[in-house]
Scaffold this motif. Structure first.
Motif, mmCIF file in Angstrom:
data_model
loop_
_atom_site.group_PDB
_atom_site.id
_atom_site.type_symbol
_atom_site.label_atom_id
_atom_site.label_comp_id
_atom_site.label_asym_id
_atom_site.label_seq_id
_atom_site.Cartn_x
_atom_site.Cartn_y
_atom_site.Cartn_z
ATOM 1 N N UNK A 283 -2.940 6.154 -7.763
ATOM 2 C CA UNK A 283 -2.821 4.884 -8.488
ATOM 3 C C UNK A 283 -1.580 4.121 -8.045
ATOM 4 N N UNK A 284 -0.491 4.826 -7.796
ATOM 5 C CA UNK A 284 0.730 4.169 -7.323
ATOM 6 C C UNK A 284 0.517 3.540 -5.946
ATOM 7 N N UNK A 285 -0.162 4.270 -5.067
ATOM 8 C CA UNK A 285 -0.432 3.737 -3.738
ATOM 9 C C UNK A 285 -1.372 2.532 -3.821
ATOM 10 N N UNK A 286 -2.416 2.643 -4.645
ATOM 11 C CA UNK A 286 -3.341 1.521 -4.798
ATOM 12 C C UNK A 286 -2.630 0.286 -5.345
ATOM 13 N N UNK A 287 -1.681 0.499 -6.255
ATOM 14 C CA UNK A 287 -0.946 -0.629 -6.848
ATOM 15 C C UNK A 287 -0.105 -1.353 -5.803
ATOM 16 N N UNK A 288 0.593 -0.602 -4.927
ATOM 17 C CA UNK A 288 1.433 -1.268 -3.927
ATOM 18 C C UNK A 288 0.577 -1.912 -2.831
ATOM 19 N N UNK A 289 -0.598 -1.328 -2.554
ATOM 20 C CA UNK A 289 -1.515 -1.960 -1.597
ATOM 21 C C UNK A 289 -1.988 -3.305 -2.153
ATOM 22 N N UNK A 290 -2.377 -3.323 -3.432
ATOM 23 C CA UNK A 290 -2.825 -4.561 -4.062
ATOM 24 C C UNK A 290 -1.716 -5.608 -4.050
ATOM 25 N N UNK A 291 -0.507 -5.161 -4.353
ATOM 26 C CA UNK A 291 0.630 -6.078 -4.373
ATOM 27 C C UNK A 291 0.911 -6.625 -2.979
ATOM 28 N N UNK A 292 0.817 -5.768 -1.967
ATOM 29 C CA UNK A 292 1.071 -6.219 -0.599
ATOM 30 C C UNK A 292 -0.002 -7.209 -0.140
ATOM 31 N N UNK A 293 -1.248 -6.955 -0.530
ATOM 32 C CA UNK A 293 -2.325 -7.902 -0.196
ATOM 33 C C UNK A 293 -2.029 -9.276 -0.804
ATOM 34 N N UNK A 294 -1.592 -9.288 -2.069
ATOM 35 C CA UNK A 294 -1.280 -10.555 -2.731
ATOM 36 C C UNK A 294 -0.148 -11.275 -2.009
ATOM 37 N N UNK A 295 0.895 -10.526 -1.639
ATOM 38 C CA UNK A 295 2.017 -11.140 -0.918
ATOM 39 C C UNK A 295 1.572 -11.690 0.431
ATOM 40 N N UNK A 296 0.733 -10.921 1.115
ATOM 41 C CA UNK A 296 0.263 -11.339 2.434
ATOM 42 C C UNK A 296 -0.592 -12.595 2.337
ATOM 43 N N UNK A 297 -1.491 -12.625 1.367
ATOM 44 C CA UNK A 297 -2.342 -13.794 1.175
ATOM 45 C C UNK A 297 -1.510 -15.030 0.872
ATOM 46 N N UNK A 298 -0.549 -14.904 -0.021
ATOM 47 C CA UNK A 298 0.291 -16.045 -0.389
ATOM 48 C C UNK A 298 1.060 -16.546 0.825
ATOM 49 N N UNK A 299 1.626 -15.613 1.588
ATOM 50 C CA UNK A 299 2.446 -15.993 2.741
ATOM 51 C C UNK A 299 1.605 -16.647 3.836
ATOM 52 N N UNK A 300 0.423 -16.077 4.122
ATOM 53 C CA UNK A 300 -0.391 -16.606 5.210
ATOM 54 C C UNK A 300 -1.091 -17.898 4.824
ATOM 55 N N UNK A 301 -1.515 -18.031 3.573
ATOM 56 C CA UNK A 301 -2.127 -19.283 3.129
ATOM 57 C C UNK A 301 -1.102 -20.404 3.174
#
Length: 314
Positions: A283-301
C-alpha cells in the motif's frame, strides 16, 4: 506483485508522448511517421485548367450522408470566411491551428465559391487566398519532413549499439553491453535537448508500424525499451526520496525501481516489500506511485505534453 509491476509500467508511461491525428487525404506516411500532403496539387488543379462544370460534378458526386456533407460544407464555409476576413498574421495563425482542415474538400469548396463570384476582383481574392494558404501549408510540410528526418537519425543513433553488425534484430541483444550503451546515448541526447516531442512521435510511429507488421518482435521490444529508458531518464532527474534530512523509504524504493532494469524488478520487490524480506508495504508503494503519477501529469501538462499509452511500454 503483478499489480504493482503494472503500476510501475504506468508510471514510466506518463512522461512520454504521442499524439497522432489522421484525416483522409491530408496525411501520408514518410519514414514511419505521418506528414501533411502538400496542398499544391489541389490549388493548381482546381484553380488552373479544370472547368467549373467538372468541379461542380465533383462536388455533387461526393458520397456519404447528405446531412453530414452539409455540416462539413458549413464548417468549411466558416473557415473560408474567417480566412478572408483575417489579416496576414491572423491567416497564418488560423492555418496553423486548423492544419488538418485543408484537405481536398476544402480546396473543392474554395474553388466552387470562386466560380460563383460575380466580379473578377472577388475571384482574384479567392485565388490569392488559395495561394497564401497553400504556401503556409507547404511550409509546414517541409518543416515536418525535416523534423522527421532529424528524429529518425536520432533514433538510429540510439539503436546503433544493438543493431550494428546484426543481420536480424533480436531481443535481448547478443551483446549485454548494448543496453547500457543505448541508455548512455539517451542520457547524453536528453542533456543536449534532442529528445523532444518529435523524437517521441517518431518512436511511437515506428512502434505502431512494428506492431502492425507482426514479424519484427525484436524491433518491437527494442523500441519499447527505448521508451522505457527515456521515461526512466526523465523520472530520475528529480528525486522525492528526502524530506529535509529524513529519507522517505517508499519514495527511495520507487526511485530504485525506476532506475533498475525491468528484469531486476522481481528481486527488488522480494527484497523491499513486506510480502518478501523488506519493510515497505504494498500500500505504501502504491501510494507513492500514485503520487508520482500525479506529479508527472501536472508537470508534463504544464509543459504542453501528452503521453504515450502504457500499452506501448508493455
Amino acid at each position: 506483485m503483478a499489480a504493482i509491476s503494472s503500476s510501475v509500467h504506468c508510471l514510466l508511461s506518463c512522461n512520454s508522448h504521442h499524439l497522432q491525428r489522421e484525416q483522409s487525404g491530408s496525411l501520408c506516411r514518410l519514414g514511419g511517421s505521418r506528414v501533411f500532403v502538400s496542398s499544391s496539387i489541389w490549388k493548381l488543379s482546381l484553380f488552373s485548367g479544370v472547368d467549373s462544370k467538372r468541379r461542380r460534378t465533383l462536388i455533387c458526386a461526393v458520397k456519404g450522408d447528405p446531412e453530414e456533407a452539409f455540416k462539413k460544407t458549413v464548417e468549411i464555409d466558416r473557415m473560408i470566411d474567417a480566412l478572408r476576413d483575417a489579416n496576414p498574421r491572423e491567416v497564418e495563425k488560423l492555418v496553423l491551428e486548423n492544419i488538418l482542415a485543408f484537405d481536398e474538400g476544402f480546396w473543392i469548396r474554395l474553388a466552387a465559391r470562386s466560380d460563383t463570384c460575380k466580379s473578377d476582383d472577388d475571384k482574384k481574392d479567392y485565388e490569392e487566398l488559395a495561394t497564401t494558404v497553400m504556401t503556409i501549408v507547404d511550409c509546414v510540410v517541409n518543416k515536418t519532413r525535416e523534423k522527421i528526418e532529424t528524429s529518425t537519425d536520432i533514433l538510429k543513433g540510439i539503436l546503433r549499439p544493438a543493431i550494428d553488425g546484426v543481420e536480424e534484430i533480436s531481443w535481448p541483444p547478443r551483446d549485454p553491453e548494448a543496453i547500457n550503451l543505448m541508455e548512455k546515448e539517451i542520457i547524453q541526447r536528453e542533456k543536449e535537448g534532442q529528445l523532444d516531442e518529435g523524437f517521441l512521435s517518431e518512436v511511437s510511429a515506428q512502434l505502431r508500424q512494428a506492431k502492425e507488421d507482426r514479424d519484427k518482435p525484436g524491433l518491437l521490444a527494442m523500441l519499447q525499451k527505448v521508451l522505457q529508458l527515456y521515461s526512466a531518464t526523465i523520472l530520475s532527474k528529480r528525486s522525492y526520496a528526502k524530506k529535509g534530512n529524513e529519507v522517505v523509504k517508499a519514495e527511495h524504493f520507487l526511485e530504485t525501481l525506476i532506475k533498475a532494469p525491468e528484469e531486476q524488478w522481481n528481486k527488488l520487490f522480494v527484497d523491499g516489500l513486506t510480502i518478501g524480506k523488506g519493510d515497505i508495504t504494498p500500500d505504501e508503494l502504491s501510494a507513492v506511485i500514485k503520487k508520482r503519477i500525479e506529479r508527472t501529469l501536472i508537470r508534463t501538462v504544464s509543459n504542453g505534453r501528452r503521453f504515450i499509452p502504457a500499452a506501448d511500454l508493455d
